[in-house]
Scaffold this motif. Structure first.
Motif, PDB file in Angstrom:
ATOM      1  N   LYS A   1      12.090  32.596  -7.425  1.00  0.00           N
ATOM      2  CA  LYS A   1      12.995  33.334  -8.782  1.00  0.00           C
ATOM      3  C   LYS A   1      13.350  34.474  -8.476  1.00  0.00           C
ATOM      4  O   LYS A   1      14.356  34.878  -8.987  1.00  0.00           O
ATOM      5  CB  LYS A   1      12.247  33.198  -9.897  1.00  0.00           C
ATOM      6  CG  LYS A   1      11.946  31.673 -10.356  1.00  0.00           C
ATOM      7  CD  LYS A   1      11.305  31.669 -11.918  1.00  0.00           C
ATOM      8  CE  LYS A   1      11.118  30.341 -12.189  1.00  0.00           C
ATOM      9  NZ  LYS A   1      10.907  30.157 -13.736  1.00  0.00           N
TER      10      LYS A   1
ATOM     11  N   CYS B   1       1.178  41.419 -17.171  1.00  0.00           N
ATOM     12  CA  CYS B   1       0.109  41.241 -18.345  1.00  0.00           C
ATOM     13  C   CYS B   1      -0.974  42.029 -17.394  1.00  0.00           C
ATOM     14  O   CYS B   1      -1.647  42.473 -18.267  1.00  0.00           O
ATOM     15  CB  CYS B   1      -0.140  39.870 -18.289  1.00  0.00           C
ATOM     16  SG  CYS B   1       1.095  39.133 -19.492  1.00  0.00           S
ATOM     17  N   SER B   2      -1.290  42.032 -16.461  1.00  0.00           N
ATOM     18  CA  SER B   2      -2.330  42.380 -15.739  1.00  0.00           C
ATOM     19  C   SER B   2      -2.346  43.935 -15.702  1.00  0.00           C
ATOM     20  O   SER B   2      -3.284  44.769 -16.149  1.00  0.00           O
ATOM     21  CB  SER B   2      -2.625  42.059 -14.057  1.00  0.00           C
ATOM     22  OG  SER B   2      -2.813  40.573 -13.989  1.00  0.00           O
TER      23      SER B   2
ATOM     24  N   THR C   1      11.607  35.037 -16.548  1.00  0.00           N
ATOM     25  CA  THR C   1      10.778  33.868 -16.826  1.00  0.00           C
ATOM     26  C   THR C   1       9.908  33.692 -15.698  1.00  0.00           C
ATOM     27  O   THR C   1       9.104  32.506 -15.683  1.00  0.00           O
ATOM     28  CB  THR C   1      11.749  32.537 -17.293  1.00  0.00           C
ATOM     29  OG1 THR C   1      12.525  32.193 -15.995  1.00  0.00           O
ATOM     30  CG2 THR C   1      12.485  32.728 -18.529  1.00  0.00           C
ATOM     31  N   ASP C   2       9.970  34.294 -14.856  1.00  0.00           N
ATOM     32  CA  ASP C   2       9.287  34.204 -13.435  1.00  0.00           C
ATOM     33  C   ASP C   2       7.654  34.479 -13.938  1.00  0.00           C
ATOM     34  O   ASP C   2       7.372  35.566 -14.390  1.00  0.00           O
ATOM     35  CB  ASP C   2       9.674  35.610 -12.338  1.00  0.00           C
ATOM     36  CG  ASP C   2       8.866  35.175 -10.945  1.00  0.00           C
ATOM     37  OD1 ASP C   2       7.823  34.615 -11.061  1.00  0.00           O
ATOM     38  OD2 ASP C   2       9.354  36.013 -10.006  1.00  0.00           O
ATOM     39  N   ASN C   3       6.851  33.556 -13.602  1.00  0.00           N
ATOM     40  CA  ASN C   3       5.434  33.502 -14.147  1.00  0.00           C
ATOM     41  C   ASN C   3       4.516  34.704 -13.215  1.00  0.00           C
ATOM     42  O   ASN C   3       4.042  35.343 -13.653  1.00  0.00           O
ATOM     43  CB  ASN C   3       4.646  32.136 -13.631  1.00  0.00           C
ATOM     44  CG  ASN C   3       5.191  31.093 -14.559  1.00  0.00           C
ATOM     45  OD1 ASN C   3       5.385  31.241 -15.800  1.00  0.00           O
ATOM     46  ND2 ASN C   3       4.912  29.722 -14.273  1.00  0.00           N
ATOM     47  N   GLU C   4       4.907  34.942 -11.925  1.00  0.00           N
ATOM     48  CA  GLU C   4       4.405  35.816 -10.954  1.00  0.00           C
ATOM     49  C   GLU C   4       4.716  37.247 -11.610  1.00  0.00           C
ATOM     50  O   GLU C   4       3.820  37.880 -11.809  1.00  0.00           O
ATOM     51  CB  GLU C   4       4.881  35.767  -9.465  1.00  0.00           C
ATOM     52  CG  GLU C   4       4.146  36.583  -8.640  1.00  0.00           C
ATOM     53  CD  GLU C   4       4.551  36.529  -7.213  1.00  0.00           C
ATOM     54  OE1 GLU C   4       4.235  37.324  -6.489  1.00  0.00           O
ATOM     55  OE2 GLU C   4       5.206  35.474  -6.856  1.00  0.00           O
TER      56      GLU C   4
ATOM     57  N   ASN D   1       5.534  37.791 -14.980  1.00  0.00           N
ATOM     58  CA  ASN D   1       4.753  38.196 -16.032  1.00  0.00           C
ATOM     59  C   ASN D   1       3.215  37.996 -15.870  1.00  0.00           C
ATOM     60  O   ASN D   1       2.610  39.035 -16.678  1.00  0.00           O
ATOM     61  CB  ASN D   1       5.202  36.949 -17.003  1.00  0.00           C
ATOM     62  CG  ASN D   1       6.611  37.191 -17.696  1.00  0.00           C
ATOM     63  OD1 ASN D   1       6.895  38.096 -18.235  1.00  0.00           O
ATOM     64  ND2 ASN D   1       7.500  36.159 -17.349  1.00  0.00           N
ATOM     65  N   GLU D   2       2.820  37.372 -14.885  1.00  0.00           N
ATOM     66  CA  GLU D   2       1.305  37.771 -14.869  1.00  0.00           C
ATOM     67  C   GLU D   2       0.896  39.109 -14.336  1.00  0.00           C
ATOM     68  O   GLU D   2      -0.122  39.714 -14.621  1.00  0.00           O
ATOM     69  CB  GLU D   2       0.792  36.677 -13.719  1.00  0.00           C
ATOM     70  CG  GLU D   2      -0.582  36.743 -13.303  1.00  0.00           C
ATOM     71  CD  GLU D   2      -1.061  35.639 -12.342  1.00  0.00           C
ATOM     72  OE1 GLU D   2      -1.921  35.929 -11.406  1.00  0.00           O
ATOM     73  OE2 GLU D   2      -0.569  34.529 -12.304  1.00  0.00           O
TER      74      GLU D   2
ATOM     75  N   ASP E   1      15.026  37.251 -12.907  1.00  0.00           N
ATOM     76  CA  ASP E   1      14.669  36.360 -13.718  1.00  0.00           C
ATOM     77  C   ASP E   1      13.331  36.736 -14.574  1.00  0.00           C
ATOM     78  O   ASP E   1      12.347  36.887 -13.889  1.00  0.00           O
ATOM     79  CB  ASP E   1      14.543  35.029 -12.912  1.00  0.00           C
ATOM     80  CG  ASP E   1      14.187  33.777 -13.733  1.00  0.00           C
ATOM     81  OD1 ASP E   1      13.878  34.055 -15.120  1.00  0.00           O
ATOM     82  OD2 ASP E   1      14.419  32.903 -13.315  1.00  0.00           O
TER      83      ASP E   1
ATOM     84  N   ASN F   1       9.762  35.677  -4.305  1.00  0.00           N
ATOM     85  CA  ASN F   1       9.504  34.159  -4.746  1.00  0.00           C
ATOM     86  C   ASN F   1      10.771  33.620  -4.564  1.00  0.00           C
ATOM     87  O   ASN F   1      11.990  34.097  -4.342  1.00  0.00           O
ATOM     88  CB  ASN F   1       8.295  34.075  -5.680  1.00  0.00           C
ATOM     89  CG  ASN F   1       8.917  34.601  -6.914  1.00  0.00           C
ATOM     90  OD1 ASN F   1      10.138  34.724  -7.314  1.00  0.00           O
ATOM     91  ND2 ASN F   1       7.992  34.861  -7.876  1.00  0.00           N
TER      92      ASN F   1
END
Length: 185
Positions: free
Chosen positions: A129, A161-162, A152-155, A157-158, A150, A127
């Motif tokens: 980031k 978490c999954s 802080t990349d939302n993808e 971290n998601e 990075d 992506n």
């Protein structure tokens, strides 16, 4: 009279005499190894010479080994799964395949004390980031990228978490491999 004779089947048929002779030969090799006269690679080499000397196809040789194991109460049906776990699932009677299997098993025998065969799952994120590969092996996670990662990349971290939910929310040991260089050897 209309039955077709398969000479390959006749050539690869294993009888008790073949297994008796093979058993005797195997024991002599084991005794040599126990006495320190030969090592594992020499053992393997002598087996290859035995095959050549007795004009044994890899298929007949495998059948002889299977019958010998059956004599001692060992069920050989589970070996197919073991071959798959070693990456040898496509072994055929082709001598090149047999040689590949022999080299792989010899390598694993040489480094067996520190070698672990594992299956890992791989996932990629590309992506704005990050451009990275994630390797998953139980609680161990490796983040690998040719550039910087990075966190802080939302993808990313998601995904983490999954994945953590699949291991009962236990701690994940995450290794970060940034600026990875690769080369062909």
């Amino acid at each position: 009279m209309d039955k077709i004779i398969d000479f390959n089947e006749l050539k690869n048929r294993v009888n008790d005499k073949d297994v008796d002779q093979f058993e005797s030969y195997i024991y002599s090799l084991y005794y040599k190894m126990a006495e320190g006269k030969i090592n594992m690679s020499e053992f393997s080499k002598e087996l290859g010479e035995y095959m050549e000397k007795n004009n044994l196809s890899p298929d007949k040789f495998l059948k002889m080994q299977t019958k010998l194991m059956e004599r001692y109460g060992i069920d050989a049906s589970g070996f197919e799964e073991q071959l798959k776990s070693l990456g040898l699932e496509n072994i055929s009677t082709n001598p090149a395949d047999y040689e590949k299997a022999r080299r792989t098993l010899s390598f694993q025998e040489k480094y067996k004390s520190r070698l672990k065969v594992k299956g890992a799952t791989e996932y990629s994120i590309n992506n704005d980031k990050n451009n990275l590969t994630i390797l998953l092996d139980a609680h161990n996670v490796i983040l690998k990228s040719e550039g910087s990662i990075d966190l802080t990349d939302n993808e990313l971290n998601e995904f983490l978490c999954s994945y953590k939910k699949t291991v009962d929310n236990d701690l994940l040991k995450i290794s970060i491999c940034e600026n990875v260089k690769e080369y062909d050897y």
